[in-house]
Design an enzyme around this catalytic site. Structure first.
Site, short mmCIF file in Angstrom:
data_model
loop_
_atom_site.label_atom_id
_atom_site.label_comp_id
_atom_site.label_asym_id
_atom_site.label_seq_id
_atom_site.Cartn_x
_atom_site.Cartn_y
_atom_site.Cartn_z
N LYS A 246 -125.62 27.96 42.61
CA LYS A 246 -124.72 26.82 42.87
C LYS A 246 -124.62 25.82 41.70
O LYS A 246 -123.94 26.09 40.71
CB LYS A 246 -125.13 26.13 44.17
CG LYS A 246 -124.96 27.05 45.42
CD LYS A 246 -125.37 26.37 46.69
CE LYS A 246 -125.46 27.35 47.83
NZ LYS A 246 -124.18 27.58 48.52
N ASP B 274 -136.58 28.77 47.76
CA ASP B 274 -135.15 29.07 47.60
C ASP B 274 -134.45 27.72 47.40
O ASP B 274 -134.12 27.04 48.37
CB ASP B 274 -134.62 29.81 48.83
CG ASP B 274 -133.13 30.09 48.67
OD1 ASP B 274 -132.59 30.86 49.48
OD2 ASP B 274 -132.50 29.53 47.75
N TYR C 195 -131.32 30.60 55.41
CA TYR C 195 -130.46 31.68 54.91
C TYR C 195 -130.70 31.82 53.42
O TYR C 195 -130.76 30.81 52.70
CB TYR C 195 -128.99 31.34 55.17
CG TYR C 195 -127.99 32.28 54.54
CD1 TYR C 195 -127.19 31.88 53.47
CD2 TYR C 195 -127.84 33.60 55.00
CE1 TYR C 195 -126.27 32.75 52.90
CE2 TYR C 195 -126.93 34.47 54.42
CZ TYR C 195 -126.14 34.04 53.37
OH TYR C 195 -125.24 34.90 52.78
P1 KE4 Z 1 -124.78 33.02 47.18
O1 KE4 Z 1 -125.07 34.53 47.11
O2 KE4 Z 1 -123.77 32.69 48.26
O3 KE4 Z 1 -124.42 32.43 45.82
O4 KE4 Z 1 -126.14 32.30 47.58
C1 KE4 Z 1 -126.81 32.70 48.75
C2 KE4 Z 1 -127.70 31.55 49.22
C3 KE4 Z 1 -129.05 31.62 48.96
N1 KE4 Z 1 -129.89 30.63 49.35
C4 KE4 Z 1 -129.41 29.53 49.98
C5 KE4 Z 1 -130.37 28.45 50.39
C6 KE4 Z 1 -128.03 29.40 50.26
O5 KE4 Z 1 -127.57 28.30 50.90
C7 KE4 Z 1 -127.15 30.43 49.87
C8 KE4 Z 1 -125.66 30.39 50.15
N2 KE4 Z 1 -125.20 29.27 50.90
C9 KE4 Z 1 -123.98 29.44 51.64
C10 KE4 Z 1 -123.73 28.15 52.42
N3 KE4 Z 1 -124.52 28.09 53.58
C11 KE4 Z 1 -122.84 29.81 50.75
C12 KE4 Z 1 -121.48 29.72 51.40
C13 KE4 Z 1 -120.98 31.07 51.82
O6 KE4 Z 1 -121.77 31.92 52.28
O7 KE4 Z 1 -119.74 31.26 51.69
#
Ligand code: KE4
Length: 430
Positions: free
Chosen positions: A266, A238, A144
């Site tokens: 993060k 990523d 993801y």
């Molecule tokens: P954000 O847009 O949520 O800051 O990041 C997206 C993203 C991009 N790449 C990776 C590998 C990620 O894990 C994420 C976001 N992770 C999720 C948890 N699986 C965030 C939690 C959520 O969606 O509320």
């Protein structure tokens, strides 16, 4: 444990918030029941609105690696607040955080700050296309990368086909240049390069963290890097989740690979909204205002977020908690496996440093299909029993658990006790 106030807030939240949440995973849909509402957090603990205390293994899905409200991060943010919240102009803090990040990634000359991981990846993909002049992108099923149209895809029939939209509202046109491969399966990537000559890049989570935890096997990443280079495409790491989590820098370094473009998020904001993408000069010089690839943002480089990021990474470098994470991660893995054995429950645990996740299955999980074959009903029973015994986990089988540097011996005791109750409950329920 009582959850009355959470239930009340949930019902109230349904009026003006979709599902009473601002991000779907927080709705607890895959484990059933209603979401918990959090009141506050400190150190390794988090407290819901009913006053229940939990050992926090979510840590905001990664950012709170130092534990909640670290005194140095809080002091830095408060100091920045006194100067102003946002200027729409550059500040010295952006230069400071940029240097810390670039120094931690040997191949990264320049970085651009944005406000989320989604934005970081969105921009990294656009940059790969701008640099190569090609359109197609390969991603891996189960990875993801945020919610941009082009990467919200489901595998079409068979892996060597084009993608299908994985979300309503994503037009077929938005995913026509997205190809899907299988994690740990180099042949599935080769098949795309044999079929298409306009592949700009391959994006991968160096450690899969969004299908549960899935670790690259053998030389997969190194061979992937060579394959991508030999086909004049870019490797996009990523590291939104893995960045600064398993070492002070990227998981790619620990895994012996070097990405052309790295996306971050993060931890680099320490809980404040920061994303970033970076690369060597010859790639980054394509980004506006130097080059023709446009990307912008009102709150990019926000001074409060920069202060939080600088304090977090500075403290993280000083603490260097990675050996401690390795030790605690190994203890947690043994607790899970030994308890599963005691109750004769099939359990398989994947871990990389301070990212860990159990699957209710008797196979070693190395890709998304195998992850999906695990028993998510058992996970749901396990999840709620862990909650009731004081451990806050991500409410989904397909997430990663995260450690933080404030975890204590007592916390591990609480965890061990909760695992015994939870796996015991699974054993008696199926
Ligand atoms: P954000 O847009 O949520 O800051 O990041 C997206 C993203 C991009 N790449 C990776 C590998 C990620 O894990 C994420 C976001 N992770 C999720 C948890 N699986 C965030 C939690 C959520 O969606 O509320």
């Amino acid at each position: 444990m009582k959850f009355k106030k959470s239930e009340k807030l949930y019902k109230k939240g349904l009026k003006n918030l979709v599902g009473a949440v601002n991000s779907p995973v927080r709705a607890f849909a895959s484990v059933g029941g209603n979401p918990l509402f959090i009141e506050k957090a400190k150190g390794s603990k988090i407290y819901d609105v009913d006053g229940n205390e939990y050992l926090d293994l979510v840590v905001s899905y990664g950012p709170m690696i130092l534990g909640h409200r670290h005194k140095k991060v809080e002091k830095a943010a408060k100091k920045a607040l006194k100067k102003g919240y946002s200027f729409g102009a550059s500040t010295a803090a952006e230069i400071k955080l940029a240097k810390i990040v670039c120094d931690a990634f040997p191949e990264m000359d320049k970085v651009r700050f944005v406000n989320s991981g989604t934005e970081a990846v969105l921009s990294g993909i656009r940059l790969a296309r701008a640099y190569t002049g090609k359109d197609k992108i390969i991603k891996f099923s189960g990875c993801y990368h945020g919610h941009q149209d082009a990467l919200l895809v489901a595998a079409g029939s068979g892996l060597a086909t084009l993608s299908l939209p994985g979300s309503k509202g994503v037009p077929e046109g938005a995913v026509k240049n997205t190809l899907i491969a299988e994690y740990n399966n180099l042949e599935s990537v080769k098949a795309h390069f044999e079929k298409y000559d306009d592949i700009a890049g391959v994006i991968i989570e160096p450690i899969g963290g969004n299908m549960g935890v899935v670790v690259p096997q053998n030389n997969f990443l190194k061979e992937l890097q060579e394959l991508v280079q030999n086909n004049n495409a870019l490797l996009i790491a990523d590291e939104v989740m893995t960045g600064f989590r398993s070492t002070f820098g990227g998981a790619q370094e620990k895994l012996g690979v070097v990405a052309d473009i790295t996306c971050l998020g993060k931890v680099i904001g320490g809980g404040f909204p920061v994303g970033a993408y970076g690369a060597r000069n010859e790639i980054m010089e394509n980004v506006a205002p130097l080059g023709g690839m446009y990307q912008a943002g009102t709150l990019s480089g926000n001074p409060i977020a920069m202060a939080g990021g600088i304090a977090t990474l500075t403290e993280l470098k000083k603490q260097n908690p990675y050996d401690k994470f390795e030790e605690i991660g190994a203890i947690i893995e043994v607790i899970l496996l030994e308890t599963a054995k005691k109750y004769n429950v099939d359990l398989s645990v994947n871990r990389f440093g301070s990212m860990i996740n159990p699957f209710f299955t008797n196979i070693k999980v190395t890709n998304f299909e195998e992850a999906q074959s695990s028993d998510t009903e058992k996970f749901a029973v396990f999840f709620w029993e862990m909650i009731k015994n004081g451990v806050f986990l991500p409410p989904s089988q397909f997430e990663a658990w995260f450690l933080n540097s404030e975890i204590t011996e007592k916390d591990i005791q609480v965890f061990s006790n909760a695992v015994d109750k939870a796996i015991g409950k699974v054993a008696n329920s199926f």
